[in-house]
Design a protein around this motif. Structure first.
Motif, mmCIF file in Angstrom:
data_model
loop_
_atom_site.group_PDB
_atom_site.id
_atom_site.type_symbol
_atom_site.label_atom_id
_atom_site.label_comp_id
_atom_site.label_asym_id
_atom_site.label_seq_id
_atom_site.Cartn_x
_atom_site.Cartn_y
_atom_site.Cartn_z
ATOM 1 N N SER A 64 0.853 -1.190 0.000
ATOM 2 C CA SER A 64 0.000 0.000 0.000
ATOM 3 C C SER A 64 0.883 1.233 0.000
ATOM 4 O O SER A 64 2.087 1.147 0.234
ATOM 5 N N GLY A 65 0.288 2.361 -0.268
ATOM 6 C CA GLY A 65 1.056 3.603 -0.330
ATOM 7 C C GLY A 65 1.476 3.900 -1.758
ATOM 8 O O GLY A 65 0.697 3.710 -2.689
ATOM 9 N N SER A 66 2.711 4.315 -1.936
ATOM 10 C CA SER A 66 3.215 4.724 -3.249
ATOM 11 C C SER A 66 3.637 3.512 -4.081
ATOM 12 O O SER A 66 4.795 3.370 -4.486
ATOM 13 N N ILE A 67 2.670 2.650 -4.374
ATOM 14 C CA ILE A 67 2.997 1.396 -5.050
ATOM 15 C C ILE A 67 3.409 1.621 -6.499
ATOM 16 O O ILE A 67 4.077 0.777 -7.088
ATOM 17 N N ALA A 68 3.045 2.761 -7.083
ATOM 18 C CA ALA A 68 3.444 3.027 -8.464
ATOM 19 C C ALA A 68 4.950 3.182 -8.592
ATOM 20 O O ALA A 68 5.506 3.040 -9.683
ATOM 21 N N SER A 69 5.637 3.446 -7.483
ATOM 22 C CA SER A 69 7.080 3.638 -7.522
ATOM 23 C C SER A 69 7.846 2.321 -7.398
ATOM 24 O O SER A 69 9.061 2.294 -7.544
ATOM 25 N N ILE A 70 7.129 1.218 -7.145
ATOM 26 C CA ILE A 70 7.785 -0.072 -6.970
ATOM 27 C C ILE A 70 8.192 -0.638 -8.318
ATOM 28 O O ILE A 70 7.377 -0.700 -9.236
ATOM 29 N N ASN A 71 9.446 -1.096 -8.437
ATOM 30 C CA ASN A 71 9.852 -1.740 -9.687
ATOM 31 C C ASN A 71 10.290 -3.183 -9.503
ATOM 32 O O ASN A 71 10.299 -3.954 -10.460
ATOM 33 N N VAL A 72 10.648 -3.571 -8.292
ATOM 34 C CA VAL A 72 11.012 -4.962 -8.021
ATOM 35 C C VAL A 72 10.409 -5.365 -6.681
ATOM 36 O O VAL A 72 10.498 -4.611 -5.710
ATOM 37 N N MET A 73 9.820 -6.549 -6.648
ATOM 38 C CA MET A 73 9.347 -7.093 -5.366
ATOM 39 C C MET A 73 10.012 -8.441 -5.149
ATOM 40 O O MET A 73 10.192 -9.216 -6.099
ATOM 41 N N SER A 74 10.366 -8.684 -3.894
ATOM 42 C CA SER A 74 11.176 -9.854 -3.578
ATOM 43 C C SER A 74 10.678 -10.531 -2.311
ATOM 44 O O SER A 74 10.024 -9.908 -1.475
ATOM 45 N N TRP A 75 11.031 -11.792 -2.206
ATOM 46 C CA TRP A 75 10.884 -12.539 -0.954
ATOM 47 C C TRP A 75 12.281 -12.889 -0.453
ATOM 48 O O TRP A 75 13.121 -13.377 -1.228
ATOM 49 N N TYR A 76 12.498 -12.646 0.826
ATOM 50 C CA TYR A 76 13.718 -13.035 1.516
ATOM 51 C C TYR A 76 13.318 -13.934 2.684
ATOM 52 O O TYR A 76 12.164 -13.973 3.093
ATOM 53 N N ARG A 77 14.297 -14.621 3.238
ATOM 54 C CA ARG A 77 14.047 -15.385 4.448
ATOM 55 C C ARG A 77 15.285 -15.337 5.349
ATOM 56 O O ARG A 77 16.395 -15.153 4.883
ATOM 57 N N GLN A 78 15.010 -15.523 6.624
ATOM 58 C CA GLN A 78 16.095 -15.531 7.607
ATOM 59 C C GLN A 78 15.828 -16.626 8.612
ATOM 60 O O GLN A 78 14.845 -16.558 9.369
ATOM 61 N N ALA A 79 16.696 -17.617 8.614
ATOM 62 C CA ALA A 79 16.607 -18.708 9.582
ATOM 63 C C ALA A 79 17.392 -18.320 10.825
ATOM 64 O O ALA A 79 18.305 -17.487 10.760
ATOM 65 N N PRO A 80 17.070 -18.910 11.972
ATOM 66 C CA PRO A 80 17.789 -18.584 13.211
ATOM 67 C C PRO A 80 19.292 -18.777 13.054
ATOM 68 O O PRO A 80 19.749 -19.821 12.583
ATOM 69 N N GLY A 81 20.043 -17.740 13.421
ATOM 70 C CA GLY A 81 21.488 -17.817 13.349
ATOM 71 C C GLY A 81 22.078 -17.572 11.974
ATOM 72 O O GLY A 81 23.296 -17.582 11.822
ATOM 73 N N ASN A 82 21.201 -17.349 10.999
ATOM 74 C CA ASN A 82 21.689 -17.140 9.627
ATOM 75 C C ASN A 82 21.416 -15.714 9.167
ATOM 76 O O ASN A 82 20.589 -15.010 9.751
ATOM 77 N N GLU A 83 22.102 -15.323 8.124
ATOM 78 C CA GLU A 83 21.838 -14.024 7.526
ATOM 79 C C GLU A 83 20.581 -14.112 6.653
ATOM 80 O O GLU A 83 20.189 -15.188 6.194
ATOM 81 N N ARG A 84 19.985 -12.972 6.424
ATOM 82 C CA ARG A 84 18.816 -12.912 5.542
ATOM 83 C C ARG A 84 19.275 -13.215 4.118
ATOM 84 O O ARG A 84 20.310 -12.701 3.665
#
Length: 115
Positions: free
Chosen positions: A24-44
Motif C-alpha cells: 500500500s502507499g506509493s505502489i506506483a514507484s515499486i519496480n522490483v518485489m522480492s521474498w527473503y528469508r532468515q533462519a535462526p542464526g543465519n543471515e537474511r
C-alpha cells in the motif's frame, strides 16, 4: 510504501504454503518485489524476485519448488511454496524496491516445517 506479509504457519515436510504480501502507499514507484528469508542464526537471504517487466529469478534452493507471482490489481505479491523441507524454516520477508532506490520491508511471517 507499506508491506504486510501473511500466510506463514506450521506445516509438515512435503507440504505447501502460500505467502502473501499486500503493498500500500506509493505502489506506483515499486519496480522490483522480492521474498527473503532468515533462519535462526543465519543471515537474511534472497529467495525470489519479480521485476515489473515480468522477469523472475529464484535462489537455487527455491528453484522447482517455489513460485513467485504478483497480482497488480490487488497490489499483492505471492510465494507459493511446495515440497517444503525442514531447512525452509525461517521468517519470510517481502521487500519492495522503488525507482528512487529506496527499499521497504514487511515485518515477516514465520514458516516452520516439521520433519
Amino acid at each position: 510504501v507499506q508491506l504486510q506479509a501473511s500466510g506463514g504457519g506450521l506445516v509438515q515436510a512435503g507440504g505447501s504454503l502460500r505467502l502473501s504480501c499486500v503493498a500500500s502507499g506509493s505502489i506506483a514507484s515499486i519496480n522490483v518485489m522480492s521474498w527473503y528469508r532468515q533462519a535462526p542464526g543465519n543471515e537474511r537471504e534472497l529467495v525470489a524476485y519479480i521485476v515489473n517487466a515480468g522477469f523472475i529469478s529464484y535462489a537455487d534452493s527455491a528453484k522447482g519448488r517455489f513460485t513467485i507471482s504478483r497480482d497488480n490489481a490487488k497490489s499483492t505479491l505471492y510465494l507459493q511454496m511446495n515440497s517444503l523441507k525442514p531447512e525452509d524454516t525461517a521468517v519470510y520477508y517481502c521487500k519492495a524496491a522503488t525507482t528512487p532506490g529506496v527499499n521497504y520491508w514487511g515485518k515477516g511471517t514465520l514458516v516452520t516445517v516439521s520433519s
